[in-house]
Each structure stands twice: as structure tokens, then as C-alpha cells.
Design a protein around this motif. Structure first.
Motif, PDB file in Angstrom:
ATOM      1  N   ALA A  33       0.834  -1.210   0.000  1.00 15.65           N
ATOM      2  CA  ALA A  33       0.000   0.000   0.000  1.00 15.65           C
ATOM      3  C   ALA A  33       0.866   1.256   0.000  1.00 15.65           C
ATOM      4  CB  ALA A  33      -0.930  -0.004   1.211  1.00 15.65           C
ATOM      5  N   GLU A  34       1.958   1.239   0.756  1.00  9.17           N
ATOM      6  CA  GLU A  34       2.862   2.392   0.781  1.00  9.17           C
ATOM      7  C   GLU A  34       3.459   2.659  -0.597  1.00  9.17           C
ATOM      8  OE1 GLU A  34       3.975   4.754   3.330  1.00  9.17           O
ATOM      9  OE2 GLU A  34       1.961   4.071   3.818  1.00  9.17           O
ATOM     10  N   GLU A  35       3.752   1.611  -1.351  1.00 11.92           N
ATOM     11  CA  GLU A  35       4.254   1.802  -2.711  1.00 11.92           C
ATOM     12  C   GLU A  35       3.250   2.609  -3.542  1.00 11.92           C
ATOM     13  OE1 GLU A  35       5.220  -1.929  -4.491  1.00 11.92           O
ATOM     14  OE2 GLU A  35       6.435  -2.599  -2.784  1.00 11.92           O
ATOM     15  N   HIS A  36       1.988   2.238  -3.412  1.00  7.09           N
ATOM     16  CA  HIS A  36       0.939   2.929  -4.184  1.00  7.09           C
ATOM     17  C   HIS A  36       0.761   4.362  -3.693  1.00  7.09           C
ATOM     18  CE1 HIS A  36      -2.566   3.318  -6.724  1.00  7.09           C
ATOM     19  NE2 HIS A  36      -3.300   3.696  -5.683  1.00  7.09           N
ATOM     20  N   ILE A  37       0.744   4.554  -2.373  1.00  2.92           N
ATOM     21  CA  ILE A  37       0.569   5.901  -1.813  1.00  2.92           C
ATOM     22  C   ILE A  37       1.691   6.822  -2.286  1.00  2.92           C
ATOM     23  CG2 ILE A  37       0.617   7.234   0.342  1.00  2.92           C
ATOM     24  CD1 ILE A  37      -0.713   4.700   1.644  1.00  2.92           C
ATOM     25  N   MET A  38       2.930   6.343  -2.198  1.00  2.97           N
ATOM     26  CA  MET A  38       4.060   7.174  -2.606  1.00  2.97           C
ATOM     27  C   MET A  38       4.009   7.482  -4.100  1.00  2.97           C
ATOM     28  SD  MET A  38       5.805   8.094  -0.019  1.00  2.97           S
ATOM     29  CE  MET A  38       7.375   8.595  -0.715  1.00  2.97           C
ATOM     30  N   ALA A  39       3.616   6.508  -4.898  1.00  2.00           N
ATOM     31  CA  ALA A  39       3.529   6.740  -6.346  1.00  2.00           C
ATOM     32  C   ALA A  39       2.488   7.801  -6.665  1.00  2.00           C
ATOM     33  CB  ALA A  39       3.195   5.434  -7.065  1.00  2.00           C
ATOM     34  N   MET A  40       1.342   7.758  -6.005  1.00  2.00           N
ATOM     35  CA  MET A  40       0.290   8.731  -6.279  1.00  2.00           C
ATOM     36  C   MET A  40       0.652  10.117  -5.747  1.00  2.00           C
ATOM     37  SD  MET A  40      -1.916   7.027  -8.018  1.00  2.00           S
ATOM     38  CE  MET A  40      -0.461   6.170  -8.644  1.00  2.00           C
ATOM     39  N   LEU A  41       1.219  10.192  -4.544  1.00  2.00           N
ATOM     40  CA  LEU A  41       1.580  11.492  -3.981  1.00  2.00           C
ATOM     41  C   LEU A  41       2.723  12.132  -4.761  1.00  2.00           C
ATOM     42  CD1 LEU A  41       1.344  10.852  -0.115  1.00  2.00           C
ATOM     43  CD2 LEU A  41      -0.361  11.872  -1.626  1.00  2.00           C
ATOM     44  N   ARG A  42       3.673  11.329  -5.191  1.00  2.00           N
ATOM     45  CA  ARG A  42       4.825  11.889  -5.902  1.00  2.00           C
ATOM     46  C   ARG A  42       4.535  12.213  -7.368  1.00  2.00           C
ATOM     47  NH1 ARG A  42      10.039   8.727  -3.115  1.00  2.00           N
ATOM     48  NH2 ARG A  42      10.085  10.099  -1.273  1.00  2.00           N
ATOM     49  N   LYS A  43       3.374  11.800  -7.847  1.00  2.00           N
ATOM     50  CA  LYS A  43       2.955  12.288  -9.166  1.00  2.00           C
ATOM     51  C   LYS A  43       2.808  13.797  -9.158  1.00  2.00           C
ATOM     52  CE  LYS A  43       0.397   8.701 -11.672  1.00  2.00           C
ATOM     53  NZ  LYS A  43      -0.933   8.360 -12.246  1.00  2.00           N
ATOM     54  N   GLU A  44       2.317  14.319  -8.041  1.00  2.00           N
ATOM     55  CA  GLU A  44       2.074  15.755  -7.912  1.00  2.00           C
ATOM     56  C   GLU A  44       3.205  16.469  -7.182  1.00  2.00           C
ATOM     57  OE1 GLU A  44      -0.547  17.464  -9.024  1.00  2.00           O
ATOM     58  OE2 GLU A  44      -1.783  15.822  -9.761  1.00  2.00           O
ATOM     59  N   ASP A  45       3.930  15.756  -6.320  1.00  2.00           N
ATOM     60  CA  ASP A  45       4.999  16.377  -5.529  1.00  2.00           C
ATOM     61  C   ASP A  45       6.098  15.348  -5.306  1.00  2.00           C
ATOM     62  OD1 ASP A  45       6.649  17.691  -3.801  1.00  2.00           O
ATOM     63  OD2 ASP A  45       5.146  18.036  -2.240  1.00  2.00           O
ATOM     64  N   GLU A  46       7.173  15.461  -6.088  1.00  2.00           N
ATOM     65  CA  GLU A  46       8.241  14.471  -6.009  1.00  2.00           C
ATOM     66  C   GLU A  46       9.013  14.540  -4.701  1.00  2.00           C
ATOM     67  OE1 GLU A  46      11.671  17.037  -8.424  1.00  2.00           O
ATOM     68  OE2 GLU A  46      10.646  15.358  -9.393  1.00  2.00           O
ATOM     69  N   LEU A  47       8.787  15.600  -3.906  1.00  2.00           N
ATOM     70  CA  LEU A  47       9.470  15.739  -2.618  1.00  2.00           C
ATOM     71  C   LEU A  47       8.653  15.178  -1.451  1.00  2.00           C
ATOM     72  CD1 LEU A  47      10.971  19.332  -2.991  1.00  2.00           C
ATOM     73  CD2 LEU A  47      12.061  17.126  -3.466  1.00  2.00           C
ATOM     74  N   THR A  48       7.546  14.500  -1.743  1.00  2.00           N
ATOM     75  CA  THR A  48       6.753  13.884  -0.671  1.00  2.00           C
ATOM     76  C   THR A  48       7.649  12.982   0.172  1.00  2.00           C
ATOM     77  OG1 THR A  48       4.724  13.915  -1.978  1.00  2.00           O
ATOM     78  CG2 THR A  48       4.817  12.369  -0.139  1.00  2.00           C
ATOM     79  N   PRO A  49       7.689  13.186   1.492  1.00  2.00           N
ATOM     80  CA  PRO A  49       8.586  12.368   2.329  1.00  2.00           C
ATOM     81  C   PRO A  49       8.037  10.962   2.551  1.00  2.00           C
ATOM     82  CG  PRO A  49       7.301  13.840   3.705  1.00  2.00           C
ATOM     83  CD  PRO A  49       6.965  14.205   2.275  1.00  2.00           C
ATOM     84  N   PRO A  50       8.927  10.006   2.826  1.00  2.00           N
ATOM     85  CA  PRO A  50       8.452   8.677   3.220  1.00  2.00           C
ATOM     86  C   PRO A  50       7.738   8.742   4.564  1.00  2.00           C
ATOM     87  CG  PRO A  50      10.814   8.866   3.556  1.00  2.00           C
ATOM     88  CD  PRO A  50      10.389  10.111   2.835  1.00  2.00           C
ATOM     89  N   ALA A  51       7.080   7.672   4.929  1.00  2.00           N
ATOM     90  CA  ALA A  51       6.331   7.649   6.188  1.00  2.00           C
ATOM     91  C   ALA A  51       7.254   7.918   7.370  1.00  2.00           C
ATOM     92  CB  ALA A  51       5.628   6.306   6.356  1.00  2.00           C
ATOM     93  N   ASP A  52       6.755   8.687   8.343  1.00  2.00           N
ATOM     94  CA  ASP A  52       7.567   9.024   9.509  1.00  2.00           C
ATOM     95  C   ASP A  52       7.759   7.821  10.421  1.00  2.00           C
ATOM     96  OD1 ASP A  52       5.259   8.765  11.143  1.00  2.00           O
ATOM     97  OD2 ASP A  52       4.722  10.856  10.809  1.00  2.00           O
ATOM     98  N   GLY A  53       8.608   7.999  11.423  1.00  8.28           N
ATOM     99  CA  GLY A  53       8.944   6.889  12.303  1.00  8.28           C
ATOM    100  C   GLY A  53       7.774   6.344  13.086  1.00  8.28           C
ATOM    101  N   HIS A  54       6.825   7.212  13.466  1.00  6.62           N
ATOM    102  CA  HIS A  54       5.679   6.740  14.248  1.00  6.62           C
ATOM    103  C   HIS A  54       4.818   5.772  13.439  1.00  6.62           C
ATOM    104  CE1 HIS A  54       6.520   9.404  17.557  1.00  6.62           C
ATOM    105  NE2 HIS A  54       6.525  10.463  16.759  1.00  6.62           N
ATOM    106  N   PHE A  55       4.824   5.914  12.131  1.00  3.43           N
ATOM    107  CA  PHE A  55       4.020   5.028  11.296  1.00  3.43           C
ATOM    108  C   PHE A  55       4.386   3.568  11.542  1.00  3.43           C
ATOM    109  CE2 PHE A  55       3.793   2.495   7.385  1.00  3.43           C
ATOM    110  CZ  PHE A  55       2.443   2.567   7.104  1.00  3.43           C
ATOM    111  N   HIS A  56       5.668   3.296  11.692  1.00  3.41           N
ATOM    112  CA  HIS A  56       6.119   1.912  11.823  1.00  3.41           C
ATOM    113  C   HIS A  56       5.850   1.320  13.208  1.00  3.41           C
ATOM    114  CE1 HIS A  56       8.004   1.883   7.856  1.00  3.41           C
ATOM    115  NE2 HIS A  56       8.327   3.127   8.107  1.00  3.41           N
TER     116      HIS A  56
END
Length: 308
Positions: free
Chosen positions: A278-301
């Protein structure tokens, strides 16, 4: 239900229990957007929610309403619209996340927390606001101006009272049984204060709906990234909807067996099976519009006891 593919399960779920669109946007904001900086371009949200049956128009309408309600703030860059979590709502998202991703409380120290709002020192409007906010946190109203819970989150209670403007207008105290006076045992107060039958039924319905997809994912774990995002989002949306009505009492005070414990374990299993794709898909969709979208923060894990 016969064994389905992941896409068939998603279609079946959406046709039998379609989520409310604005509420689904809120779920995606909390589960998928908040860990990646808390902001998104409208085009990315449209891309994310399209496979979940939410049209371009409905996404726009839902996001607009969330801005009106103070959950999101908007900005523009040319013809593009960008949205971010309104800073004052971030603690509320964090509080909701603690409810969703943390295991049920197991232990109880025998004490109750009471919030007292005397009619002589607090007006009806504030009392109604406090009641609404505190019932969302699982408190029960025992009498006019008397709210109680056996194991509230203290930081959440402090933040709630401050936000509502009641911190210096109510009394907050702990209470325990007074030995030797022949009173009813305090655990019996649960049965008087809450009707848990509907909550238990909702948890059982959640388990019945999501157990098939857990079996599907364990049988074929290499699910498509878009389907993994859809399953994860529908899972959290449905689980959050049940939890909104759960007072989140310590397990030791609940009927045994308590289906909420099984529901948490099922949600954890499915989340752990879907989060990475799911994270692969989220990052792909967010970075379509903003290539600087950060990866998930530490609390996510840390969700659901740690994501392997």
C-alpha cells in the motif's frame, strides 16, 4: 462467501457496504496522508480514491466540506489545489490514531476517573460540548454534570478539556472503592453506565466481513499495490467506524470473550499483510504531484505493535 481475488473482494465490499465519501477522505488523511507530511494535492487524492468508487466530483466536494469544517486548510499554485491538515486538528488525528492502532488496554488499577461539571459554575452550552467530546472518548454520563471512565488517557483528557475551554471550570478526580461499607463493587458500574451489546455486535460484523480477506492475503500475499491500498483503507475505515462507539474500557472489565480483542488481532493481521505494498501505491500517487513527498515518519512503523 467463496474464495475471491483481492479485486473481487474489494468490489463486493464496496457494493454491500459503501463508505460515506467524506468519512473515507478523513480515513485516508489519517492513515495515509498524515505520516507523509500531512499534505496532498487534490489530484493525488482523486487518484487514490478513484479505485474505491469515489468520483472526481465527490472527492472535490468532500475535501471542500472538510475545509469548511476546519479539518483541512487549502492553498493554490496556479490551477492546482493543495490541502494540509489544519494544525489545530493534528492532536485529534493523533488521538484517533492511538485508539485505532494501539492494542486494547489489559490491566485496570481499580480506580475510576470522574469529571464533575457543577451547574453553578458551568453553563449549558459548555456542558453540552464537554459531554459530546468526552462521550467520544468513552466517558459515560452517570448524572447531570457527572462523567466517568475507568481508564482514560490522561493526556487526551487534558487536551480535550483545554480545547473545549473547560480546564478551569470542572473538577477531575480519581475514586476507588471504600472498603468495609457494603457498597456494590465498582466494576459493576460498567453494566450500569454502558450498553455494550451494540458495540459487540459491530465488532462481530467487522470480523465476519474482513476474515475472508485475511485468508485471501495469507494464501496469496503478493497482492497488487493498488489493491493493497484499497484493502488497507477499507479496513481502517471500517475498524475506526466501530471504535467510534467503543468506550475503550480495560479488557478486564468487559464481557468474556470480548469480540473487540479478536477484531484488533484481525485488523493487525490484515494491516501487516498490506501496509508495505500500500505504501508503494501511496508514494507513487503522492509523488505524481509532488516528487518531494517524504516517506512515512517513524511513528508510522509503530502501528499495531510494530510493522515488520
Amino acid at each position: 462467501m467463496p474464495r475471491l481475488t483481492s479485486g473481487e473482494w474489494i468490489d463486493h465490499f464496496l457494493s454491500t457496504d459503501p463508505p460515506r465519501h467524506k468519512s473515507l477522505v478523513m480515513t485516508v488523511c489519517g492513515d495515509a496522508i498524515a505520516p507523509h507530511g500531512g499534505a496532498f494535492w487534490l489530484g493525488s487524492m482523486i487518484e487514490l480514491l478513484g479505485p474505491l468508487g469515489v468520483s472526481d466530483r465527490l472527492v472535490r466536494t468532500s475535501v471542500f466540506r472538510l475545509v469548511q469544517e476546519g479539518w483541512l486548510v487549502a492553498s493554490r499554485e496556479g490551477r492546482r489545489s493543495r490541502y494540509a491538515l489544519e494544525p489545530r486538528t493534528v492532536p485529534r488525528f493523533e488521538r484517533a490514531n492511538r485508539r485505532i492502532y494501539s492494542p486494547p488496554a489489559l490491566h485496570w488499577d481499580g480506580r475510576w476517573t470522574f469529571v464533575l461539571a457543577p451547574t453553578s459554575s458551568i453553563d449549558g452550552e459548555l456542558r453540552a460540548l464537554l459531554r459530546k467530546e468526552m462521550e467520544w472518548e468513552g466517558f459515560a454520563m452517570l448524572a447531570t454534570g457527572v462523567m466517568a471512565h475507568p481508564a482514560p488517557d490522561r493526556d487526551t483528557l487534558r487536551e480535550l478539556l483545554a480545547r473545549a475551554g473547560g480546564a478551569d471550570k470542572v473538577f477531575v478526580c480519581d475514586a476507588a472503592e471504600l472498603p468495609g461499607v457494603g457498597s456494590r463493587p465498582l466494576p459493576e458500574l460498567v453494566g450500569d453506565a454502558w450498553d455494550l451489546s451494540s458495540v459487540a455486535a459491530a465488532y462481530r460484523q467487522f470480523i465476519a466481513g474482513f476474515a475472508p480477506v485475511a485468508a485471501l492475503l495469507e494464501d496469496k500475499p503478493d497482492v497488487d499495490a493498488q489493491d493493497a491500498f484499497a484493502i488497507r483503507s477499507l479496513l481502517i475505515h471500517a475498524y475506526r467506524r466501530v471504535q467510534l462507539h467503543d468506550p475503550m474500557l480495560p479488557v478486564g472489565l468487559l464481557p468474556d470473550p470480548w469480540p473487540g480483542s479478536d477484531a484488533y488481532e484481525l485488523a493487525r493481521r490484515i494491516y501487516r499483510l498490506t501496509w508495505a505494498r500500500a505504501e508503494e501505491h501511496i508514494m507513487a500517487m503522492l509523488r505524481k504531484e509532488d516528487e518531494l513527498t517524504p516517506p512515512a515518519d517513524g511513528h508510522f512503523h509503530d502501528r499495531f505493535g510494530g510493522l515488520a
